[in-house]
Write an enzyme that holds these catalytic residues in place. Sequence first.
Site, PDB file in Angstrom:
ATOM      1  CD  GLU A 138      32.801 -42.242   6.808  1.00  0.00           C
ATOM      2  OE1 GLU A 138      32.655 -43.293   7.463  1.00  0.00           O
ATOM      3  OE2 GLU A 138      32.615 -42.189   5.579  1.00  0.00           O
ATOM      4  CB  THR A 191      37.801 -47.822   2.705  1.00  0.00           C
ATOM      5  OG1 THR A 191      36.414 -47.965   2.412  1.00  0.00           O
ATOM      6  CG2 THR A 191      38.234 -46.425   2.308  1.00  0.00           C
TER       7      THR A 191
END
Length: 320
Positions: A138, A191
Site C-alpha cells: 500500500e 486515492t
Amino acid sequence: MSSDQSKTIQAIELFCPGTIANISCGFDVLGCCLDSVGDRMWIRKTSEPGLRISKITGADLPLDPAMNVAGAAIEALLAALDAAPVFGFELEIEKNIKPGSGIGSSAASAAGAVFGVNKLLGEPFTATELVQFAAEGERLACGSPIADNVTPALLGGFTLVQSEEPLRVYRLPVISGLWATVIHPQIEIKTSESRAILPQKIALKDAIRQWANVGTLVHALHLNDHELFGLSLKDHIVEPHRSKLIPLFDEVRDAALDLGALGCGISGSGPSIFTFSKSMEIAEKVKSKFEEIYSETSIPFQVYTSRINEEGIKILNQES
Ligand code: HSE
C-alpha cells in the site's frame, strides 16, 4: 519466527477478496472483507531464487516486482526472513477488482501475495506480521502504509487498525446475516487525489460526532445489534467532501435507505458506494435500484452483493 521449508507446498491458488475501508465513520481505521468480489492469484516455487511476476490479466499493471504492490509486499516479507529461501517464486494474477475502484484492489494483490508466499515458506509469519508486509504494498500504491484494506483482506470479517506504526490491528465480531451491496461507477478517482481534497483541520463538534459513531459501531458489532450498527454508519468528516466527486451519490444513498438498508457510504476512497442490509432480499433490491439509477447515466458500472467474508483470503487449490 520459525519456518520449515522442507514440509511446505509447491504451488497455491488463492481467492484474494475485495474489502470496504472506512465503513463511513472509521476513516483509515475500520474495514471489512467481501466474499463475492475478488482476484485470483497463483504462486509457485521456482528453482531460481527471486520473484517473477509472469502474467497479470484484467488490468494494466507493471510486471516489474519493484513497481508492483504484490512485489513490494513480498520483498518486505523476504527481507524479514532470517535467511533468504533457496528457491524463488513465480506469480500470476487475475485482477477482477479494478484498480481505483475503492474496493481494495491493491490491498487484494498485496495481501494475497504475502499470504501465499508465507504458505509456500511453511508459515514463518503470523497474520498480523503479514498485515505489516502487505501494508508496504500500500505504501507503494498510495505513499503510506495504510492498513485499513489489507487488514480485513488478511484477517477477514470486520477489522480495526488502532495504530499503523507500530502496527496494532484487531479482528472485530461480525453481525449475523449481514449483506453488502456495492456499486462501482467506473470513473477514475485516485486515492491520492481523494485524500488531497480533505481538510487538514476539522471542527471539534464533527470530531465528537465521528468518534461517538466509531465507538458505537464497534459496540454494535459486539452486541450483534443491527439497528445500532445502522445508526453509527455516518461520516461527518470525509463524505461531505468526497461525495461531490461521485455522480448521483445522494440519490443512491437515499434510495438504499428508503429500501431498508442499514446505512450507505463511500467505499474506501471511492468511487464505489457501499450499503449494508440485514438480509439478502434487501441487498438484492438495493442492487436493482442502483442498476436502475445508474442505467440512466452514460457511466459504466458494476454492482455486487456479498456476504461478509469471515475468512479473508481463501485457498482454492494447492500442490504439495
Ligand atoms: N482509507 C483510505 C482513504 C483508503 O479513504 O483514503 C483505503 O486505504
